[in-house]
Write an enzyme that holds these catalytic residues in place. Structure first.
Site, mmCIF file in Angstrom:
data_model
loop_
_atom_site.group_PDB
_atom_site.id
_atom_site.type_symbol
_atom_site.label_atom_id
_atom_site.label_comp_id
_atom_site.label_asym_id
_atom_site.label_seq_id
_atom_site.Cartn_x
_atom_site.Cartn_y
_atom_site.Cartn_z
ATOM 1 N N LEU A 110 10.849 -7.181 4.378
ATOM 2 C CA LEU A 110 11.309 -7.021 5.700
ATOM 3 C C LEU A 110 12.715 -8.280 6.026
ATOM 4 C CD1 LEU A 110 8.016 -9.068 6.183
ATOM 5 C CD2 LEU A 110 8.851 -6.965 7.124
ATOM 6 N N SER A 128 0.689 -0.959 -0.086
ATOM 7 C CA SER A 128 0.555 0.117 -0.106
ATOM 8 C C SER A 128 0.601 1.235 -0.038
ATOM 9 C CB SER A 128 -0.993 -0.072 1.170
ATOM 10 O OG SER A 128 -0.490 0.564 2.534
ATOM 11 N N GLU A 146 1.734 6.890 7.028
ATOM 12 C CA GLU A 146 2.576 6.970 6.066
ATOM 13 C C GLU A 146 2.337 7.093 4.633
ATOM 14 O OE1 GLU A 146 3.410 2.399 6.804
ATOM 15 O OE2 GLU A 146 2.569 2.509 8.798
ATOM 16 N N ILE A 176 19.290 -5.108 4.668
ATOM 17 C CA ILE A 176 19.865 -5.173 3.113
ATOM 18 C C ILE A 176 21.029 -5.353 3.631
ATOM 19 C CG2 ILE A 176 20.437 -2.879 1.757
ATOM 20 C CD1 ILE A 176 17.431 -3.671 1.430
ATOM 21 N N HIS A 217 8.918 3.055 8.919
ATOM 22 C CA HIS A 217 8.617 2.144 10.460
ATOM 23 C C HIS A 217 7.216 2.889 10.768
ATOM 24 C CE1 HIS A 217 9.854 -0.498 13.226
ATOM 25 N NE2 HIS A 217 8.961 0.012 14.490
ATOM 26 N N ASP A 240 15.878 -1.172 11.743
ATOM 27 C CA ASP A 240 15.875 -0.159 12.806
ATOM 28 C C ASP A 240 16.384 1.243 13.024
ATOM 29 O OD1 ASP A 240 13.249 -0.553 11.222
ATOM 30 O OD2 ASP A 240 12.149 -1.552 12.912
HETATM 31 C C1 GRF Z 1 3.967 0.001 6.829
HETATM 32 O O1 GRF Z 1 3.022 -1.293 8.351
HETATM 33 C C2 GRF Z 1 5.166 -0.326 7.122
HETATM 34 O O2 GRF Z 1 5.052 0.918 8.094
HETATM 35 C C3 GRF Z 1 5.942 -1.548 7.220
HETATM 36 O O3 GRF Z 1 5.538 -2.729 6.833
HETATM 37 C C4 GRF Z 1 3.513 -1.936 6.270
HETATM 38 C C5 GRF Z 1 3.646 -2.420 5.078
HETATM 39 O O4 GRF Z 1 2.694 -1.954 4.387
HETATM 40 N N1 GRF Z 1 7.727 -1.237 7.380
HETATM 41 P P1 GRF Z 1 2.337 -2.100 2.580
HETATM 42 O O5 GRF Z 1 2.798 -3.420 2.549
HETATM 43 O O6 GRF Z 1 3.222 -0.635 2.452
HETATM 44 O O7 GRF Z 1 1.245 -1.870 2.340
#
Ligand code: GRF
Length: 204
Positions: free
Chosen positions: A88, A15, A177, A91, A107, A148
C-alpha cells in the site's frame, strides 16, 4: 536455467503471495528470496515464515529497513523482479529508477478505470459496484512514479453482472488474481514480456 530472484512486497493478507509460492509452474523458474512489508505484523509475513523466506520490515522505526537503503538491499539480494502484491505504500523513486520495467503490481480492477491514490482493497470493489459496471477484472502493470499508472502488461476480465455486493466482486476478482499474477511472473521469467512500440506484448 537461471532462477529469477523475486522480492514480493505486501501490506496485508498475502493471498497473492501464497498463490505465487504455491504455483507449480514457478517452482523451477523463480525463487522468492525476500518478502518486504511496511506492516510488521501483517499476516503475509506469517506466510513467508511458513515457507522459510526472509522477511524485511520497511519503515522509519529503529531496526526497520529504511526506505533510503531499500534499493541497495534489493541489489545486494540480487533481485531480478519486484512484485507488489497488495503493497500500500509508494515505492521510492530511486528504486523505480534502478528497477525500471522490473517492478510489477497487481490491481483488482481494469485499469485505467478504478485506479490511483486511495483506490485499494475494498475501496476499488465498492467503486466498481457503485458504478454499476457489469465487468471488472484484474490488471498487472509495470510500476512507475504514479499510482497505478505504469504500462499495462495483462488484464483479465471478470463478469460481475450477477453479483449483488462489493464483497462478492472482491471474491470473484481475487480468484482471477491468483491465476494472473503467477502467469505474468512466468512470462517475465521466460523473458517473454516485450515493450516494443510503447505497448507491452507477450511473445509466443
Ligand atoms: C489484492 O486484491 C491486490 O490486487 C490488491 O490488494 C489485494 C491484496 O490481497 N493490490 P492479498 O494481500 O494478496 O491477499
Amino acid at each position: 536455467m537461471i532462477v529469477l530472484k523475486v522480492a514480493v512486497f505486501v501490506s496485508g493478507r498475502g493471498s497473492n503471495l501464497r498463490a505465487i509460492l504455491d504455483s507449480q509452474k514457478l517452482q523451477d523458474l523463480i525463487s522468492v528470496t525476500a518478502v518486504i512489508s511496511n506492516k510488521i505484523d501483517c499476516p503475509a509475513f506469517e506466510i513467508a515464515r511458513e515457507y522459510s523466506i526472509n522477511t524485511y520490515y520497511l519503515g522509519k522505526a529503529e531496526g526497520a529497513v529504511q526506505y533510503s537503503v531499500l534499493a541497495k538491499l534489493l541489489e545486494s539480494l540480487d533481485i531480478g523482479l519486484i512484485v507488489l502484491a497488495g503493497f500500500l505504500k509508494m515505492i521510492p523513486a530511486d528504486v523505480i529508477d534502478v528497477f525500471r520495467n522490473r517492478i510489477i503490481n497487481i490491481h483488482p480492477a481494469l485499469l485505467p478505470a478504478f485506479g490511483g491514490k486511495g483506490m485499494y482493497g475494498m475501496n476499488v470493489h465498492r467503486a466498481v459496484f457503485n458504478s454499476t459496471a457489469k465487468v471488472s477484472g484484474a490488471t498487472v502493470h509495470f510500476v512507475n512514479e504514479v499510482y497505478d499508472d505504469g504500462e499495462i502488461i495483462v488484464q483479465r476480465k471478470v463478469d460481475i453482472s450477477d453479483l449483488t455486493s462489493p464483497e462478492q466482486i472482491a471474491e470473484r476478482v481475487l480468484k482471477v488474481e491468483h491465476e494472473l499474477l503467477p502467469d505474468v511472473i512466468e512470462q517475465f521469467a521466460l523473458n517473454k514480456i516485450s515493450s516494443d512500440n510503447a505497448r507491452i506484448e507477450i511473445l509466443n
